[in-house]
Write an enzyme that holds these catalytic residues in place. Structure first.
Site, PDB file in Angstrom:
ATOM      1  N   GLY A  14       0.677  -1.350  -0.096  1.00 14.05           N
ATOM      2  CA  GLY A  14       0.026   0.088  -0.044  1.00 14.05           C
ATOM      3  C   GLY A  14       0.767   1.255  -0.046  1.00 14.05           C
ATOM      4  O   GLY A  14       2.093   1.321  -0.358  1.00 14.05           O
TER       5      GLY A  14
ATOM      6  N   LYS B  95      13.519  -1.182  -7.975  1.00  8.69           N
ATOM      7  CA  LYS B  95      14.097  -0.154  -7.064  1.00  8.69           C
ATOM      8  C   LYS B  95      14.431  -1.420  -5.745  1.00  8.69           C
ATOM      9  O   LYS B  95      15.623  -1.098  -5.092  1.00  8.69           O
ATOM     10  CB  LYS B  95      13.173   0.722  -6.309  1.00  8.69           C
ATOM     11  CG  LYS B  95      13.832   1.592  -5.333  1.00  8.69           C
ATOM     12  CD  LYS B  95      13.023   2.757  -4.755  1.00  8.69           C
ATOM     13  CE  LYS B  95      12.097   2.612  -3.689  1.00  8.69           C
ATOM     14  NZ  LYS B  95      12.906   2.019  -2.628  1.00  8.69           N
TER      15      LYS B  95
ATOM     16  N   SER C 178       7.332   4.516  -0.880  1.00 15.05           N
ATOM     17  CA  SER C 178       6.301   4.974   0.177  1.00 15.05           C
ATOM     18  C   SER C 178       6.941   5.675   1.312  1.00 15.05           C
ATOM     19  O   SER C 178       6.220   6.502   1.980  1.00 15.05           O
ATOM     20  CB  SER C 178       5.631   3.670   0.507  1.00 15.05           C
ATOM     21  OG  SER C 178       5.292   2.927  -0.377  1.00 15.05           O
TER      22      SER C 178
ATOM     23  N   GLY D 163       5.468   4.531  -8.713  1.00 11.18           N
ATOM     24  CA  GLY D 163       6.173   3.450  -9.033  1.00 11.18           C
ATOM     25  C   GLY D 163       5.244   2.149  -9.119  1.00 11.18           C
ATOM     26  O   GLY D 163       5.401   1.236  -9.756  1.00 11.18           O
ATOM     27  N   HIS D 164       4.358   2.100  -8.055  1.00  8.92           N
ATOM     28  CA  HIS D 164       3.627   0.805  -7.802  1.00  8.92           C
ATOM     29  C   HIS D 164       2.679   0.973  -9.274  1.00  8.92           C
ATOM     30  O   HIS D 164       2.113  -0.105  -9.635  1.00  8.92           O
ATOM     31  CB  HIS D 164       2.478   1.094  -6.721  1.00  8.92           C
ATOM     32  CG  HIS D 164       3.171   0.794  -5.411  1.00  8.92           C
ATOM     33  ND1 HIS D 164       3.389   1.693  -4.694  1.00  8.92           N
ATOM     34  CD2 HIS D 164       3.957  -0.227  -4.939  1.00  8.92           C
ATOM     35  CE1 HIS D 164       4.135   1.380  -3.536  1.00  8.92           C
ATOM     36  NE2 HIS D 164       4.617  -0.032  -3.497  1.00  8.92           N
TER      37      HIS D 164
END
Ligand code: PAF
Length: 282
Positions: free
Chosen positions: A31, A149, A186, A36-37
């Site tokens: 989450g 990453k 995140s 990027g996600h």
């Protein structure tokens, strides 16, 4: 897009797709989604008939209790970001759903887990393999998408998949960076504005080191990066390693491997950031 919380719901939702022999793509995340996600999710939607995104902050991969407690949890915002992308299922289980009893499995990840993140975060990759293998067993995807990453994590997952004979294609996707070069993470949400400026030194040093490496050896390049980071007030270097992109073992010369990558971990304002750069690709 359907939000589900239990393995039972997941099973019944997926049974229709499985019996229609639809290709299922899977994006596991913790989450606090960022572009990027979303790049992983977009690629997954493009390449598969069904896309499952998992959102679960996995306790077994945190070796630091504070890090686990402070990990951002932003489910509502995450769902808003996923809605327009064509995702079919978002699986957001509780800890009890994933771990009805403690997971005592130990994965053989050697030699990949003895260096870098594996060395500084003991048990981290075992925890990653515990959760990812459980999710693979439940979703049974054809393809799963991971970001480069976390380069070492990607290598560890590939090793686990090969050693446990999972029939899943592991797709590595390039790092997504902010326009000023900072690798998206995140954890960036936890940086103050001042620390975010300071953190830019990490990616900028890696970019410069690529040019430096064209006319210098591995040891000199290591020195170049280490000196640049250490001389920046506000940054604390945990490690910088130049490694074989497959075995993740340190190399001494650019001729030693066909893929060579530099991996770094740095603390900035109490936030641990990682990044990497490719010096040599096949
Ligand atoms: O990369 C992550 O966010 C996590 O390590 C993963 C793969 C979702 C497992 O919890």
């Amino acid at each position: 897009m359907k939000l589900i919380h239990t393995v039972e719901e997941l099973r019944s939702e997926l049974s229709v797709s499985k019996s229609a022999e639809k290709k299922v793509g899977f994006v596991p995340t913790m989450g606090a989604l960022h572009p990027g996600h979303l790049a992983l999710v977009k690629r997954c939607v493009e390449e598969n008939e069904v896309t499952v995104v998992n959102i679960f902050v996995n306790p077994t991969q945190f070796n630091d209790k504070n890090d686990l407690e402070n990990y951002p949890r932003t489910l509502e915002a995450d769902l808003e970001l996923l809605k327009p992308l064509g995702v079919d299922l978002v699986f957001n289980p509780s800890v009890e759903e994933i771990y009805p009893e403690p997971d005592t499995r130990v994965f053989d990840l050697s030699p990949l887990d003895s260096v870098m993140e594996g060395y500084y975060r003991p048990g981290h990759f075992n925890g990653v393999c515990q959760v990812v293998s459980k999710l693979f067993d439940r979703v049974r995807p054809d393809r799963a998408y991971f970001g480069e990453k976390d380069f070492q994590q990607l290598a560890v997952i590939r090793a686990m998949v090969s050693r446990l004979n999972y029939l899943i294609d592991i797709i590595g996707c390039p790092i997504v960076r902010e326009s000023d070069g900072l690798a998206m993470s995140s954890r960036n949400q936890r940086l103050s504005a001042k620390d975010r400026e300071i953190a830019l030194k990490i990616s900028h040093t890696l970019f410069k080191s690529c040019t430096f490496a064209e006319s210098n050896g591995v040891a000199e390049t290591m020195n170049f990066v280490e000196r640049s980071i250490v001389s920046q007030p506000g940054l604390t270097l945990e490690y910088f390693s130049i490694v074989d992109g497959d075995t993740l073992q340190p190399v001494k010369s650019w001729e030693e491997a066909s893929r060579i990558i530099g991996c770094i971990a740095v603390f900035c304002g109490g936030v641990r950031l990682i990044d990497n750069i490719k010096y040599k690709e096949e």
